[in-house]
Design an enzyme around this catalytic site. Sequence first.
Site, PDB file in Angstrom:
ATOM      1  N   ASP A 153      -1.492   1.533  -3.897  1.00  0.00           N
ATOM      2  CA  ASP A 153      -2.428   0.282  -4.482  1.00  0.00           C
ATOM      3  C   ASP A 153      -3.736   0.941  -4.689  1.00  0.00           C
ATOM      4  O   ASP A 153      -4.651   0.249  -4.799  1.00  0.00           O
ATOM      5  CB  ASP A 153      -2.294  -0.753  -3.577  1.00  0.00           C
ATOM      6  CG  ASP A 153      -3.076  -0.409  -2.171  1.00  0.00           C
ATOM      7  OD1 ASP A 153      -3.060   0.602  -1.532  1.00  0.00           O
ATOM      8  OD2 ASP A 153      -3.435  -1.292  -1.497  1.00  0.00           O
ATOM      9  N   SER A 172       0.710  -1.146   0.017  1.00  0.00           N
ATOM     10  CA  SER A 172      -0.005   0.191   0.002  1.00  0.00           C
ATOM     11  C   SER A 172       0.798   1.249  -0.031  1.00  0.00           C
ATOM     12  O   SER A 172       1.642   1.466  -0.977  1.00  0.00           O
ATOM     13  CB  SER A 172      -1.014  -0.045   1.124  1.00  0.00           C
ATOM     14  OG  SER A 172      -2.161   0.896   1.221  1.00  0.00           O
TER      15      SER A 172
END
Length: 554
Positions: A291, A78
């Site tokens: 992400d 992420s």
Amino acid sequence: MFNYKEFAMDADSINWGLLGSRSRTKHTKPTDCHYEYGTAGFRTKADLLDSVVYRMGVLAVVRSMVTELSIGAMITASHNPAPDNGIKLVDPHGEMLDSSWEPLATKLANAEDSEIHLLIHSIMNDNKANALHKATVLLARDTRDSGPHLVECFKSGVEVMGGRCIDYGVLTTPQLHYMVKCTNNPLYGEATEEGYYNKFSSAFSQLWGKNAELGDDYNVRVHVDAANGVGAEKVKQLKEYLKEALEISVCNDGSGVLNYRCGADYVKVQQVCPDGLSLNPFERCLSFDGDADRIVYYYKDDGGQFHLLDGDKIASLMACYIKQLLNESGLSLSMGVVQTAYANGSSTTYIEQTLNVPVACVKTGVKNLHPRAVEYDIGIYFEANGHGTALFSDKAIEDMHAALNTSTGSVRIAVEKLNNYMNLINQTVGDAITDMLAVEVVLHEYGWSIADWNSKYTDLPNRQLKVKVADRNMIQTTDAERRTTEPAGLQEAINTTVVKYNNARSFVRPSGTEDIVRVYAEAATQGDADMLAGEVATHVYELAGGVGEKPNQA
């Protein structure tokens, strides 16, 4: 020694011998590492993840055998720095892995090679896994350089368990969640990238066409900071489906370092524009994270001051629009907004008192917000960091469809809009791309500039800090993480500090993925918020085993 014959009855497809030998020779666990499945799976330095990802391939197959449905796995870290990576599993309806399985994932990741066979068999037996079910796992990754190698590690684990792995290649995290839901429930959509873009762009076009004429203050041009991550390519693909309704300009498009001085987390925490983006006054800008499951908006005014519109602002905008459509449609559906302790106090007041929509507060993490939102017919949940979505119950869907068959005039128009707005939102998980579309259609219909949107309420100034500690588990919390119970004396120190400032509050909580403690503070002025955060960070450092440099007090 493990007796392979004893467990031969489980499934002919499981290669028990290879399961252990690959762990010992090909995916060796580092001796000095402890792994923990946190709020977003496992995350750490990519070169420490071979054994973890291999074992999660094994566990994903077992989870599929238990549910008798397809499971997802996303290889991503992420908003973490580029050298990191991670993995998380996705349950059959596109939701996070059931929280009761998080300790199992942690135990498996840390097990000795000689223990893996017994542990897997125990998990299968305790959860009544159907070993005859042909397990299927959907896999995707973000754009990190370490991704392709970790994909092979994961496939290795799936293979020894006799499962089937469908590799989608590079996707955003929300796209992978969408694929899992569609695979198990084709009525939701087509489990392809084209199906993803078609579903959400179609709903967007329906709303865009039915909305009022373009207001004087709305501008179709929007700047997207894609954090040099996977969202850059995906939002460019989306543009082809929007037929120039939005003019999307993409910066930090993958040509730079992932998440470095850019992206939603950087903008939110630092409260500054990302590198690579030059703004004119009142231009509407937004940032994804690495992400593309987080989104925040922002702009600069004509005096050069930076204004952030985070997850709280997005939740309030969605709530405003949905509440209006419910009123206009006459539908009798319960509605609520779910926040965490990080939500700005002004947002909670606005939603509850101005919009007359109830607000619930839960612990940080989608695994806590999502289940609470499900309790409403229409539940909106957002974390202040920009991760969130809206959920529509079966009752809401049934009532809308019934109303479409019986209503006329302005009532029918409101029901159609609400139905299309539901279809515009990726209900599986927070999705920066679809959340962007959900914001834009509302601003377009209202004819609002980003400053108009921001003016609906004024955030209390706030500051977030991080404190490195030897062991984050020293911090224990209660009351949706708004108060600490351990270590002794910390909450009392926070309370004593908070009362020194006007309209102030502060809380601390441990990170779910690393040994840091997060500090949040808000107060009547930015200077007070900064000083409060610094003082509380010092309390954490002194009472909770701080390491490294002591926090500076403003």
